[in-house]
Write a protein that holds these residues in place. Structure first.
Motif, PDB file in Angstrom:
ATOM      1  N   ASP A   1       0.804  -1.209   0.000  1.00 10.47           N
ATOM      2  CA  ASP A   1       0.000   0.000   0.000  1.00 10.47           C
ATOM      3  C   ASP A   1       0.849   1.278   0.000  1.00 10.47           C
ATOM      4  OD1 ASP A   1      -2.221  -1.630   2.286  1.00 10.47           O
ATOM      5  OD2 ASP A   1      -2.387  -1.514   0.105  1.00 10.47           O
ATOM      6  N   ARG A   2       2.140   1.115   0.169  1.00 10.90           N
ATOM      7  CA  ARG A   2       3.043   2.267   0.218  1.00 10.90           C
ATOM      8  C   ARG A   2       3.051   2.963  -1.134  1.00 10.90           C
ATOM      9  NH1 ARG A   2       8.658   3.041  -0.475  1.00 10.90           N
ATOM     10  NH2 ARG A   2       9.492   4.521   0.998  1.00 10.90           N
ATOM     11  N   PRO A   3       2.960   4.291  -1.142  1.00  9.52           N
ATOM     12  CA  PRO A   3       2.945   5.013  -2.424  1.00  9.52           C
ATOM     13  C   PRO A   3       4.274   4.871  -3.170  1.00  9.52           C
ATOM     14  CG  PRO A   3       3.038   6.544  -0.580  1.00  9.52           C
ATOM     15  CD  PRO A   3       2.871   5.172   0.000  1.00  9.52           C
ATOM     16  N   ASP A   4       4.194   4.862  -4.482  1.00  5.02           N
ATOM     17  CA  ASP A   4       5.396   4.811  -5.312  1.00  5.02           C
ATOM     18  C   ASP A   4       6.122   6.140  -5.162  1.00  5.02           C
ATOM     19  OD1 ASP A   4       7.333   4.296  -7.189  1.00  5.02           O
ATOM     20  OD2 ASP A   4       6.031   4.687  -8.893  1.00  5.02           O
ATOM     21  N   ASP A   5       7.351   6.091  -4.701  1.00  2.00           N
ATOM     22  CA  ASP A   5       8.073   7.341  -4.446  1.00  2.00           C
ATOM     23  C   ASP A   5       9.461   7.337  -5.079  1.00  2.00           C
ATOM     24  OD1 ASP A   5       9.448   6.949  -1.110  1.00  2.00           O
ATOM     25  OD2 ASP A   5       9.249   5.498  -2.707  1.00  2.00           O
ATOM     26  N   ARG A   6       9.562   6.796  -6.293  1.00  3.71           N
ATOM     27  CA  ARG A   6      10.887   6.750  -6.922  1.00  3.71           C
ATOM     28  C   ARG A   6      11.481   8.138  -7.111  1.00  3.71           C
ATOM     29  NH1 ARG A   6       9.300   2.115 -11.177  1.00  3.71           N
ATOM     30  NH2 ARG A   6       7.298   2.480 -10.238  1.00  3.71           N
ATOM     31  N   ALA A   7      10.692   9.085  -7.607  1.00  3.40           N
ATOM     32  CA  ALA A   7      11.218  10.442  -7.810  1.00  3.40           C
ATOM     33  C   ALA A   7      11.567  11.085  -6.473  1.00  3.40           C
ATOM     34  CB  ALA A   7      10.213  11.300  -8.563  1.00  3.40           C
ATOM     35  N   SER A   8      10.696  10.924  -5.484  1.00  5.87           N
ATOM     36  CA  SER A   8      10.988  11.529  -4.185  1.00  5.87           C
ATOM     37  C   SER A   8      12.204  10.867  -3.533  1.00  5.87           C
ATOM     38  CB  SER A   8       9.772  11.466  -3.258  1.00  5.87           C
ATOM     39  OG  SER A   8       9.491  10.158  -2.860  1.00  5.87           O
ATOM     40  N   SER A   9      12.397   9.573  -3.781  1.00  2.00           N
ATOM     41  CA  SER A   9      13.574   8.887  -3.235  1.00  2.00           C
ATOM     42  C   SER A   9      14.863   9.487  -3.770  1.00  2.00           C
ATOM     43  CB  SER A   9      13.536   7.399  -3.569  1.00  2.00           C
ATOM     44  OG  SER A   9      12.495   6.757  -2.901  1.00  2.00           O
ATOM     45  N   VAL A  10      14.873   9.820  -5.053  1.00  2.00           N
ATOM     46  CA  VAL A  10      16.067  10.423  -5.655  1.00  2.00           C
ATOM     47  C   VAL A  10      16.354  11.774  -5.012  1.00  2.00           C
ATOM     48  CG1 VAL A  10      16.998  11.407  -7.792  1.00  2.00           C
ATOM     49  CG2 VAL A  10      15.829   9.196  -7.839  1.00  2.00           C
ATOM     50  N   PHE A  11      15.322  12.604  -4.881  1.00  2.00           N
ATOM     51  CA  PHE A  11      15.515  13.921  -4.266  1.00  2.00           C
ATOM     52  C   PHE A  11      15.874  13.781  -2.787  1.00  2.00           C
ATOM     53  CE2 PHE A  11      13.738  15.650  -8.081  1.00  2.00           C
ATOM     54  CZ  PHE A  11      14.255  16.936  -8.154  1.00  2.00           C
ATOM     55  N   ARG A  12      15.202  12.876  -2.084  1.00  2.00           N
ATOM     56  CA  ARG A  12      15.467  12.666  -0.657  1.00  2.00           C
ATOM     57  C   ARG A  12      16.920  12.230  -0.452  1.00  2.00           C
ATOM     58  NH1 ARG A  12      11.544   9.400   0.247  1.00  2.00           N
ATOM     59  NH2 ARG A  12      12.690   7.449   0.128  1.00  2.00           N
ATOM     60  N   PHE A  13      17.393  11.280  -1.252  1.00  2.00           N
ATOM     61  CA  PHE A  13      18.770  10.818  -1.121  1.00  2.00           C
ATOM     62  C   PHE A  13      19.761  11.929  -1.474  1.00  2.00           C
ATOM     63  CE2 PHE A  13      22.581   8.530  -2.735  1.00  2.00           C
ATOM     64  CZ  PHE A  13      22.988   8.024  -1.516  1.00  2.00           C
ATOM     65  N   GLY A  14      19.449  12.701  -2.496  1.00  2.00           N
ATOM     66  CA  GLY A  14      20.321  13.832  -2.854  1.00  2.00           C
ATOM     67  C   GLY A  14      20.442  14.832  -1.720  1.00  2.00           C
ATOM     68  N   MET A  15      19.323  15.107  -1.064  1.00  2.00           N
ATOM     69  CA  MET A  15      19.355  16.040   0.058  1.00  2.00           C
ATOM     70  C   MET A  15      20.101  15.438   1.252  1.00  2.00           C
ATOM     71  SD  MET A  15      18.056  18.741  -1.155  1.00  2.00           S
ATOM     72  CE  MET A  15      18.045  19.697   0.335  1.00  2.00           C
ATOM     73  N   GLU A  16      19.971  14.131   1.443  1.00  2.00           N
ATOM     74  CA  GLU A  16      20.748  13.471   2.503  1.00  2.00           C
ATOM     75  C   GLU A  16      22.241  13.626   2.243  1.00  2.00           C
ATOM     76  OE1 GLU A  16      19.318   9.454   2.427  1.00  2.00           O
ATOM     77  OE2 GLU A  16      17.673   9.877   3.812  1.00  2.00           O
ATOM     78  N   LEU A  17      22.650  13.385   1.000  1.00  2.00           N
ATOM     79  CA  LEU A  17      24.073  13.529   0.655  1.00  2.00           C
ATOM     80  C   LEU A  17      24.564  14.952   0.913  1.00  2.00           C
ATOM     81  CD1 LEU A  17      24.386  11.488  -2.664  1.00  2.00           C
ATOM     82  CD2 LEU A  17      25.323  10.912  -0.427  1.00  2.00           C
ATOM     83  N   ILE A  18      23.757  15.922   0.526  1.00  2.00           N
ATOM     84  CA  ILE A  18      24.141  17.318   0.754  1.00  2.00           C
ATOM     85  C   ILE A  18      24.273  17.581   2.249  1.00  2.00           C
ATOM     86  CG2 ILE A  18      23.347  19.714   0.551  1.00  2.00           C
ATOM     87  CD1 ILE A  18      22.127  18.839  -2.201  1.00  2.00           C
TER      88      ILE A  18
END
Length: 123
Positions: free
Chosen positions: A5-22
């Motif tokens: 039931d978890r929403p598909d968040d591929r795009a948000s995962s990319v942005f979230r990981f990028g912000m984590e790296l920053i």
């Protein structure tokens, strides 16, 4: 709810990981001249907290189960750290891009956050 039931968040995962790296790079960099131990502690906290604490169904392996709002707070912590540190250590143009990326991340994360909040305090 199940992981299905978890929403598909591929795009948000990319942005979230990028912000984590920053956040992982910029925060210790910003703190280094003030306190080396604080800079190291910030890196350990920013990397370690999400590894240890996660919401069941959001990650495959959960070490310490926490309610969904805790996961949201951890993402917010990364976003705030990334933006604040970027403004301290980088040129204004780069910091502005990080700020825009943080806003985009929040918008993309909203469906996941709704799903996490719907999980309530279940563990």
């Amino acid at each position: 709810m199940s992981p299905i039931d978890r929403p598909d968040d591929r795009a948000s995962s990319v942005f979230r990981f990028g912000m984590e790296l920053i956040a992982w790079v910029a925060t210790p960099w910003a703190l280094w001249s003030t306190s080396v131990p604080l800079a190291v502690l910030s890196a350990v906290a920013l990397i370690g907290l999400p590894m240890v604490f996660s919401t069941p169904g959001d990650k495959r392996h959960v070490i310490v189960a926490v309610p969904g709002y805790v996961t949201i707070v951890l993402v917010g912590l990364h976003l705030i750290a990334a933006v604040a540190a970027a403004w301290v250590v980088w040129h204004a143009v780069a910091a502005a891009l990080v700020s825009v990326a943080a806003v985009v991340t929040v918008v993309l994360e909203l469906p996941r956050w709704r799903w996490l909040l719907a999980r309530g305090s279940s563990r």
